[in-house]
Design a protein around this motif. Structure first.
Motif, PDB file in Angstrom:
ATOM      1  N   LYS A 247       0.601  -1.288   0.154  1.00 36.32           N
ATOM      2  CA  LYS A 247       0.041  -0.115   0.132  1.00 36.32           C
ATOM      3  C   LYS A 247       0.951   1.240   0.033  1.00 36.32           C
ATOM      4  CE  LYS A 247      -4.031   1.803   2.504  1.00 36.32           C
ATOM      5  NZ  LYS A 247      -5.096   1.792   1.455  1.00 36.32           N
ATOM      6  N   LEU A 248       0.629   2.197  -0.704  1.00 32.83           N
ATOM      7  CA  LEU A 248       1.387   3.636  -0.951  1.00 32.83           C
ATOM      8  C   LEU A 248       0.456   4.737  -0.846  1.00 32.83           C
ATOM      9  CD1 LEU A 248       3.705   2.546  -4.095  1.00 32.83           C
ATOM     10  CD2 LEU A 248       4.322   2.426  -1.958  1.00 32.83           C
ATOM     11  N   SER A 249       1.227   5.550  -0.531  1.00 34.01           N
ATOM     12  CA  SER A 249       0.620   7.118  -0.500  1.00 34.01           C
ATOM     13  C   SER A 249       2.100   7.950  -0.966  1.00 34.01           C
ATOM     14  CB  SER A 249       0.574   7.698   0.815  1.00 34.01           C
ATOM     15  OG  SER A 249      -0.759   7.181   1.274  1.00 34.01           O
ATOM     16  N   LEU A 250       1.777   8.648  -2.158  1.00 32.34           N
ATOM     17  CA  LEU A 250       2.893   9.255  -2.718  1.00 32.34           C
ATOM     18  C   LEU A 250       2.464  10.948  -3.026  1.00 32.34           C
ATOM     19  CD1 LEU A 250       3.972   6.425  -5.532  1.00 32.34           C
ATOM     20  CD2 LEU A 250       4.878   6.995  -3.117  1.00 32.34           C
ATOM     21  N   GLU A 454       0.690  12.645 -12.328  1.00 31.13           N
ATOM     22  CA  GLU A 454       2.006  12.410 -11.980  1.00 31.13           C
ATOM     23  C   GLU A 454       2.477  13.117 -10.626  1.00 31.13           C
ATOM     24  OE1 GLU A 454       5.171  11.916 -14.988  1.00 31.13           O
ATOM     25  OE2 GLU A 454       4.051  11.036 -16.297  1.00 31.13           O
ATOM     26  N   SER A 455       1.507  13.704  -9.917  1.00 31.89           N
ATOM     27  CA  SER A 455       1.700  14.320  -8.680  1.00 31.89           C
ATOM     28  C   SER A 455       1.476  13.506  -7.614  1.00 31.89           C
ATOM     29  CB  SER A 455       1.002  15.696  -8.649  1.00 31.89           C
ATOM     30  OG  SER A 455       1.833  16.641  -9.261  1.00 31.89           O
ATOM     31  N   GLY A 456       0.975  12.196  -7.727  1.00 27.54           N
ATOM     32  CA  GLY A 456       0.740  11.407  -6.634  1.00 27.54           C
ATOM     33  C   GLY A 456      -0.137  10.399  -6.598  1.00 27.54           C
ATOM     34  N   ILE A 457      -0.279   9.851  -5.569  1.00 28.98           N
ATOM     35  CA  ILE A 457      -1.281   8.873  -5.130  1.00 28.98           C
ATOM     36  C   ILE A 457      -1.840   8.961  -3.775  1.00 28.98           C
ATOM     37  CG2 ILE A 457      -2.030   6.429  -4.883  1.00 28.98           C
ATOM     38  CD1 ILE A 457       0.419   5.548  -6.795  1.00 28.98           C
ATOM     39  N   GLY A 458      -3.141   9.107  -3.490  1.00 26.47           N
ATOM     40  CA  GLY A 458      -3.675   9.274  -2.220  1.00 26.47           C
ATOM     41  C   GLY A 458      -3.561  10.815  -1.753  1.00 26.47           C
ATOM     42  N   ARG A 459      -4.232  10.831  -0.486  1.00 26.53           N
ATOM     43  CA  ARG A 459      -4.394  12.300   0.100  1.00 26.53           C
ATOM     44  C   ARG A 459      -3.808  12.158   1.454  1.00 26.53           C
ATOM     45  NH1 ARG A 459      -4.785  13.123  -4.353  1.00 26.53           N
ATOM     46  NH2 ARG A 459      -6.492  14.504  -5.445  1.00 26.53           N
ATOM     47  N   GLY A 461      -3.895  14.319   5.518  1.00 31.76           N
ATOM     48  CA  GLY A 461      -4.518  15.547   6.035  1.00 31.76           C
ATOM     49  C   GLY A 461      -5.960  15.304   5.906  1.00 31.76           C
ATOM     50  N   GLY A 462      -6.743  15.818   6.582  1.00 30.76           N
ATOM     51  CA  GLY A 462      -8.163  15.839   6.569  1.00 30.76           C
ATOM     52  C   GLY A 462      -8.779  14.630   6.911  1.00 30.76           C
ATOM     53  N   HIS A 463     -10.095  14.320   6.633  1.00 28.84           N
ATOM     54  CA  HIS A 463     -10.622  12.951   7.034  1.00 28.84           C
ATOM     55  C   HIS A 463     -10.317  11.930   6.078  1.00 28.84           C
ATOM     56  CE1 HIS A 463     -13.858  15.192   9.135  1.00 28.84           C
ATOM     57  NE2 HIS A 463     -14.170  15.871   8.020  1.00 28.84           N
ATOM     58  N   GLU A 464      -9.599  12.126   4.701  1.00 27.36           N
ATOM     59  CA  GLU A 464      -9.019  11.258   3.873  1.00 27.36           C
ATOM     60  C   GLU A 464      -7.751  10.681   4.252  1.00 27.36           C
ATOM     61  OE1 GLU A 464     -11.518  14.177   1.300  1.00 27.36           O
ATOM     62  OE2 GLU A 464     -10.388  14.127   3.090  1.00 27.36           O
ATOM     63  N   GLY A 465      -6.936  11.522   5.083  1.00 29.60           N
ATOM     64  CA  GLY A 465      -5.668  11.220   5.416  1.00 29.60           C
ATOM     65  C   GLY A 465      -5.601   9.846   6.164  1.00 29.60           C
ATOM     66  N   ILE A 466      -6.381   9.657   7.108  1.00 33.50           N
ATOM     67  CA  ILE A 466      -6.399   8.335   7.961  1.00 33.50           C
ATOM     68  C   ILE A 466      -6.799   6.988   6.967  1.00 33.50           C
ATOM     69  CG2 ILE A 466      -8.547   8.340   9.127  1.00 33.50           C
ATOM     70  CD1 ILE A 466      -7.005   7.919  11.907  1.00 33.50           C
ATOM     71  N   ASP A 467      -7.572   7.707   6.076  1.00 31.47           N
ATOM     72  CA  ASP A 467      -8.178   6.195   5.504  1.00 31.47           C
ATOM     73  C   ASP A 467      -7.040   5.656   4.585  1.00 31.47           C
ATOM     74  OD1 ASP A 467     -10.444   6.883   5.985  1.00 31.47           O
ATOM     75  OD2 ASP A 467     -10.986   7.977   4.192  1.00 31.47           O
TER      76      ASP A 467
END
Length: 480
Positions: A247-250, A454-459, A461-467
């Motif tokens: 699982k990645l966040s970029l 190409e600036s990334g995957i995922g978010r 901060g906010g509510h989304e950050g913990i997901d």
């Protein structure tokens, strides 16, 4: 306040340790002087950190969200109490003006505070059943061991934006800071220890990026990797993650446009441009890199921007009167020089700045405004990551959208217009994850941060950050 230099250590499983390898010097780019050393850790230390985090995961994840929030709230309190020391550390290791460093500490702490509360709201649900005698539920579970690789330009905030949601959700955590600014991470690790986090829950490894990344990407005990840095490195991590479907966040590169339409408040647009472009000497992923100004206000905007930029003071970040600090290294300075020289050779006019500053071995460049730029210039095609503002004249809203979207990146964009309908219509067509409308500083802990393309995957901060740090587990229950 003076910050002593020292030989710093890593922290693995609650112990401060060195490395069998050599150490790395941390150099203040404002002076060229070494301000500390950190261990040049590698695969061995990374494996030890992974094992420690893996062993600590079961007990940490089994705590209640309220118990985990207590640790985070204590960390937030300690960060605010130690704001000045952290800020001074940040400034001497990477050059950021001290007032910006103080602001970053507060910003960094806000992520810990936000996710301490947000962790209490990670809930699943009960789904209406499709048949009698069944109950359908969704549970949310922490991913597991999470590793963070963070950049040099925001050594506190980029770390806490990842650490906060990871720890709040029940993940254990490994931090790998940039070797150019690792000392802030060392200080944050000290505060985690003071906050009482159990052994192995938070670990710090410094040293070789390639060797440490090889371990966190290849070890199946690490289920989540979160990275902020270049798109090139991000693509490498995606390829390396494939074997384990990790699982990645970029959060990757950007090349943010800033659009000023002819009905904009020009003074507000100039203020927003300076706030966005010159923070951290232009070394931010969301700073305005390409300025598109409609012809009706072009001359007024350039004149007022030039005046504002001329007032910015350049120098050592420890001097509170300075607005602009150094570039992080010689490569960064050389890139800025190359972009300005290329633009000037192709017809751009330099209205202020345009030169490097020789100052006690520091890596300074004058805050610069370029007018009459065009798309043939490198500065409009590549992220400069420096205090240079290129301004191109446009004729229409359609041209603004076309030029803004003409990039593989989609992190941030800025629009200045006083017409609400016009603003909505333009923004809806912009392919960017973050948009500042009449606003040059859109970041906050409670909002989602991340990009498109190409600036990334995922978010983050906010509510989304913990997901990004939890998995959904669907449970079907037969009631007989």
């Amino acid at each position: 306040m003076a910050v002593k230099t020292n030989n710093y250590l890593m922290s693995i499983n609650g112990e401060w340790v060195g490395s069998e390898r050599d150490t790395l010097n941390v150099v203040n780019p404002a002076t060229g002087k070494t301000v500390g050393t950190v261990p040049n850790g590698g695969e061995k230390e990374a494996e030890q950190a992974v094992d420690a985090a893996y062993e600590a995961f079961e007990s940490w994840s089994n705590l209640t969200a309220y118990d985990r929030a207590g640790y985070l709230q204590k960390l937030n309190q300690l960060m605010l109490e130690n704001q000045e020391e952290i800020a001074q550390m940040m400034t001497i290791e990477m050059g950021k003006p001290i007032n910006e460093s103080r602001g970053e500490v507060k910003y960094a702490a806000s992520f810990i505070e936000w996710f301490a509360e947000e962790g209490k709201r990670v809930d699943g649900g009960v789904i209406p059943t499709h048949a009698t005698g069944k109950r359908l539920q969704v549970w949310k579970k922490p991913v597991g061991v999470a590793a963070a690789i963070t950049p040099w330009n925001f050594p506190a905030a980029m770390l806490t934006r990842k650490m906060g949601p990871a720890l709040a959700s029940g993940c254990t955590f490994i931090m790998k800071p940039s070797s150019e600014s690792p000392l802030t991470a060392v200080k944050l690790m000290e505060l985690c220890e003071q906050a009482g986090f159990p052994k192995g829950v938070v670990n710090l490894v410094t040293g070789s990026s390639s060797k440490i990344a090889k371990v966190v990407m290849g070890n199946s005990k690490v289920r989540k990797v979160t990275f902020t840095g270049s798109t090139e490195v991000g693509k490498t991590l995606i390829r390396q993650s494939a074997d384990q479907v990790k699982k990645l966040s970029l959060e990757l590169g950007g090349h943010a446009p800033l659009v000023v339409l002819d009905d904009a408040d020009v003074d507000l647009a100039v203020k927003g441009t300076v706030a966005s472009k010159f923070r951290n000497a232009g070394q931010t992923c969301i700073c305005a890199n390409r300025i598109y100004v409609q012809e009706g206000v072009y001359d007024e905007y350039v004149e007022k921007l030039t005046k504002a930029v001329k007032e910015l003071k350049v120098g050592d970040g420890t001097d509170e009167s300075n607005d602009i600090g150094p570039l992080i290294n010689q490569d960064g300075l050389d890139k800025v020089k190359r972009h300005v020289e290329d633009a000037a050779s192709k017809g751009a006019a330099i209205t202020t700045g345009g030169e490097a500053i020789a100052d006690n071995g520091g890596l300074f460049y004058q805050p610069t405004v370029l007018k009459d730029v065009n798309q043939s210039m490198v500065v409009m095609q590549e992220e400069t990551f420096g205090p240079v503002t290129p301004v191109e004249k446009i004729s229409s809203d359609e041209e603004a959208v076309k030029l803004s979207n003409d990039t593989p990146y989609g992190l941030a964009a800025y629009v200045f217009t006083s017409n609400v309908a016009r603003g909505y219509q333009l923004i809806e067509k912009l392919d960017f994850g973050i948009v500042g409308w009449n606003e040059g500083g859109p970041s906050a802990a409670q909002v989602p941060f991340g990009g498109m393309k190409e600036s990334g995957i995922g978010r983050e901060g906010g509510h989304e950050g913990i997901d990004e740090f939890v998995e959904s587990k669907y449970v079907a229950i037969g009631m007989g």
